[in-house]
Design a protein around this motif. Sequence first.
Motif, PDB file in Angstrom:
ATOM      1  N   GLN A 257       1.134  -0.952  -0.119  1.00 12.63           N
ATOM      2  CA  GLN A 257      -0.021   0.155  -0.197  1.00 12.63           C
ATOM      3  C   GLN A 257       1.019   0.963  -0.319  1.00 12.63           C
ATOM      4  OE1 GLN A 257      -2.352   0.462   3.147  1.00 12.63           O
ATOM      5  NE2 GLN A 257      -4.334   0.663   2.054  1.00 12.63           N
ATOM      6  N   THR A 258       1.658   1.431   1.138  1.00  9.94           N
ATOM      7  CA  THR A 258       2.915   2.401   1.192  1.00  9.94           C
ATOM      8  C   THR A 258       3.770   2.634   0.031  1.00  9.94           C
ATOM      9  OG1 THR A 258       3.946   1.720   2.585  1.00  9.94           O
ATOM     10  CG2 THR A 258       2.103   2.433   3.384  1.00  9.94           C
ATOM     11  N   GLY A 259       4.055   1.162  -0.992  1.00 13.27           N
ATOM     12  CA  GLY A 259       5.243   1.176  -1.615  1.00 13.27           C
ATOM     13  C   GLY A 259       7.253   0.951  -0.619  1.00 13.27           C
ATOM     14  N   ASN A 260       6.742   0.998   0.480  1.00 15.12           N
ATOM     15  CA  ASN A 260       7.967   0.835   1.534  1.00 15.12           C
ATOM     16  C   ASN A 260       7.992  -0.444   2.618  1.00 15.12           C
ATOM     17  OD1 ASN A 260       9.616   1.976   3.208  1.00 15.12           O
ATOM     18  ND2 ASN A 260       8.422   2.727   4.506  1.00 15.12           N
ATOM     19  N   TYR A 261       9.207  -1.078   2.186  1.00 16.51           N
ATOM     20  CA  TYR A 261       9.110  -2.278   1.788  1.00 16.51           C
ATOM     21  C   TYR A 261      10.723  -2.296   2.831  1.00 16.51           C
ATOM     22  CZ  TYR A 261       6.248  -3.412  -1.760  1.00 16.51           C
ATOM     23  OH  TYR A 261       5.056  -3.622  -1.969  1.00 16.51           O
ATOM     24  N   PRO A 262      10.812  -2.083   4.366  1.00 18.23           N
ATOM     25  CA  PRO A 262      11.872  -2.157   5.161  1.00 18.23           C
ATOM     26  C   PRO A 262      12.045  -3.344   5.733  1.00 18.23           C
ATOM     27  CG  PRO A 262       9.406  -1.368   6.445  1.00 18.23           C
ATOM     28  CD  PRO A 262       8.733  -1.679   5.015  1.00 18.23           C
ATOM     29  N   GLY A 263      10.869  -4.666   5.534  1.00 18.71           N
ATOM     30  CA  GLY A 263      11.452  -5.671   6.477  1.00 18.71           C
ATOM     31  C   GLY A 263      10.966  -5.748   7.501  1.00 18.71           C
ATOM     32  N   LEU A 264      10.783  -7.035   8.238  1.00 21.25           N
ATOM     33  CA  LEU A 264      10.541  -6.960   9.491  1.00 21.25           C
ATOM     34  C   LEU A 264      11.752  -7.517  10.498  1.00 21.25           C
ATOM     35  CD1 LEU A 264       7.981 -10.231   8.283  1.00 21.25           C
ATOM     36  CD2 LEU A 264       7.296  -7.573   9.358  1.00 21.25           C
ATOM     37  N   PRO A 265      11.277  -6.720  11.522  1.00 19.39           N
ATOM     38  CA  PRO A 265      12.691  -6.714  12.683  1.00 19.39           C
ATOM     39  C   PRO A 265      12.938  -8.123  12.912  1.00 19.39           C
ATOM     40  CG  PRO A 265      10.220  -6.111  13.533  1.00 19.39           C
ATOM     41  CD  PRO A 265      10.695  -6.475  12.082  1.00 19.39           C
ATOM     42  N   GLY A 266      12.827  -9.348  12.807  1.00 14.88           N
ATOM     43  CA  GLY A 266      13.057 -10.227  12.806  1.00 14.88           C
ATOM     44  C   GLY A 266      12.371 -11.558  12.248  1.00 14.88           C
ATOM     45  N   ILE A 267      11.735 -12.718  12.446  1.00  8.83           N
ATOM     46  CA  ILE A 267      11.089 -13.708  12.556  1.00  8.83           C
ATOM     47  C   ILE A 267      10.196 -13.064  13.666  1.00  8.83           C
ATOM     48  CG2 ILE A 267      11.240 -16.426  12.737  1.00  8.83           C
ATOM     49  CD1 ILE A 267      13.611 -16.521  12.039  1.00  8.83           C
ATOM     50  N   PRO A 268       8.940 -13.447  12.843  1.00 10.86           N
ATOM     51  CA  PRO A 268       7.867 -13.694  13.889  1.00 10.86           C
ATOM     52  C   PRO A 268       7.394 -14.375  14.540  1.00 10.86           C
ATOM     53  CG  PRO A 268       6.869 -13.720  11.291  1.00 10.86           C
ATOM     54  CD  PRO A 268       8.419 -13.814  11.311  1.00 10.86           C
ATOM     55  N   ALA A 269       6.641 -13.405  15.824  1.00  8.97           N
ATOM     56  CA  ALA A 269       6.121 -15.271  16.754  1.00  8.97           C
ATOM     57  C   ALA A 269       5.348 -16.087  16.256  1.00  8.97           C
ATOM     58  CB  ALA A 269       5.349 -14.134  18.057  1.00  8.97           C
ATOM     59  N   GLY A 270       5.747 -17.220  16.490  1.00 11.84           N
ATOM     60  CA  GLY A 270       4.810 -18.172  16.006  1.00 11.84           C
ATOM     61  C   GLY A 270       5.801 -18.749  14.301  1.00 11.84           C
ATOM     62  N   ALA A 271       7.211 -18.270  14.893  1.00 10.26           N
ATOM     63  CA  ALA A 271       7.306 -19.182  12.830  1.00 10.26           C
ATOM     64  C   ALA A 271       8.702 -19.028  14.079  1.00 10.26           C
ATOM     65  CB  ALA A 271       7.930 -17.924  12.142  1.00 10.26           C
ATOM     66  N   ARG A 272       9.309 -20.010  12.775  1.00 10.96           N
ATOM     67  CA  ARG A 272      10.612 -21.286  13.401  1.00 10.96           C
ATOM     68  C   ARG A 272      11.213 -21.148  12.082  1.00 10.96           C
ATOM     69  NH1 ARG A 272      11.280 -27.136  15.665  1.00 10.96           N
ATOM     70  NH2 ARG A 272      13.527 -27.424  15.690  1.00 10.96           N
ATOM     71  N   LEU A 273      12.786 -20.812  12.192  1.00  4.78           N
ATOM     72  CA  LEU A 273      13.734 -20.582  11.499  1.00  4.78           C
ATOM     73  C   LEU A 273      14.234 -22.493  10.937  1.00  4.78           C
ATOM     74  CD1 LEU A 273      16.225 -19.154   9.164  1.00  4.78           C
ATOM     75  CD2 LEU A 273      17.530 -18.613  10.937  1.00  4.78           C
ATOM     76  N   TYR A 274      14.185 -22.582   9.834  1.00  2.41           N
ATOM     77  CA  TYR A 274      15.235 -24.016   9.375  1.00  2.41           C
ATOM     78  C   TYR A 274      16.224 -24.218   8.548  1.00  2.41           C
ATOM     79  CZ  TYR A 274      11.162 -27.065  11.765  1.00  2.41           C
ATOM     80  OH  TYR A 274      10.587 -27.165  12.986  1.00  2.41           O
ATOM     81  N   ALA A 275      15.868 -23.133   7.539  1.00  5.55           N
ATOM     82  CA  ALA A 275      17.271 -23.063   7.102  1.00  5.55           C
ATOM     83  C   ALA A 275      17.345 -21.412   6.596  1.00  5.55           C
ATOM     84  CB  ALA A 275      16.991 -23.787   6.028  1.00  5.55           C
ATOM     85  N   LYS A 276      19.136 -21.472   6.145  1.00  3.18           N
ATOM     86  CA  LYS A 276      19.597 -19.935   5.976  1.00  3.18           C
ATOM     87  C   LYS A 276      20.293 -20.736   4.718  1.00  3.18           C
ATOM     88  CE  LYS A 276      20.805 -16.578   8.133  1.00  3.18           C
ATOM     89  NZ  LYS A 276      21.399 -15.744   9.164  1.00  3.18           N
TER      90      LYS A 276
END
Length: 158
Positions: free
Chosen positions: A133-152
């Motif tokens: 909507q805003t055209g601004n994509y700053p990114g999320l500050p981290g992995i959201p609550a309820g999400a789990r990192l498995y691979a990088k």
Amino acid sequence: LPGIPAGARLYAKVPVIRQGGPASPPPSGPGQVQITVPGRQTPPAMVAQAVVVQGTVQDLRAGQEIWVFTQSPGSSRLNPQPQAAVVNSAGSWTSQTFVGSGGDAGKQFQILAVTADAAAVNTITGYLARAHQTGNYPGLPGIPAGARLYAKVPVIRT
């Protein structure tokens, strides 16, 4: 568990007879989510700005989704991709992924695969809707609550 966890001590054993219906699913997330393409290698794989990321998953729980994020060089913020990965019944998944922008050739990025429950999906899709909507994509500050990192996997933009 295959055994008693390190640091735990067995004090008593009690026999239990389970009655009733089928066993409920385990409380943890999937056993494994991997990124297979691009591969983890040294030096990192070279990728175009638009790349189809592929992977495998075992035991994805009902209601969970796989989401792919990118992380720009020198940034701790995470950029969710436009939609959740497409998972097939054979246990593989794909995600159309956008790595950086036009002037990012030669830079190293990270591609991350996470599992997300309903709360995490709401955080991700809410961010994407506001960013669109805003055209601004700053990114999320981290992995959201309820999400789990498995691979990088590190990659270099072509």
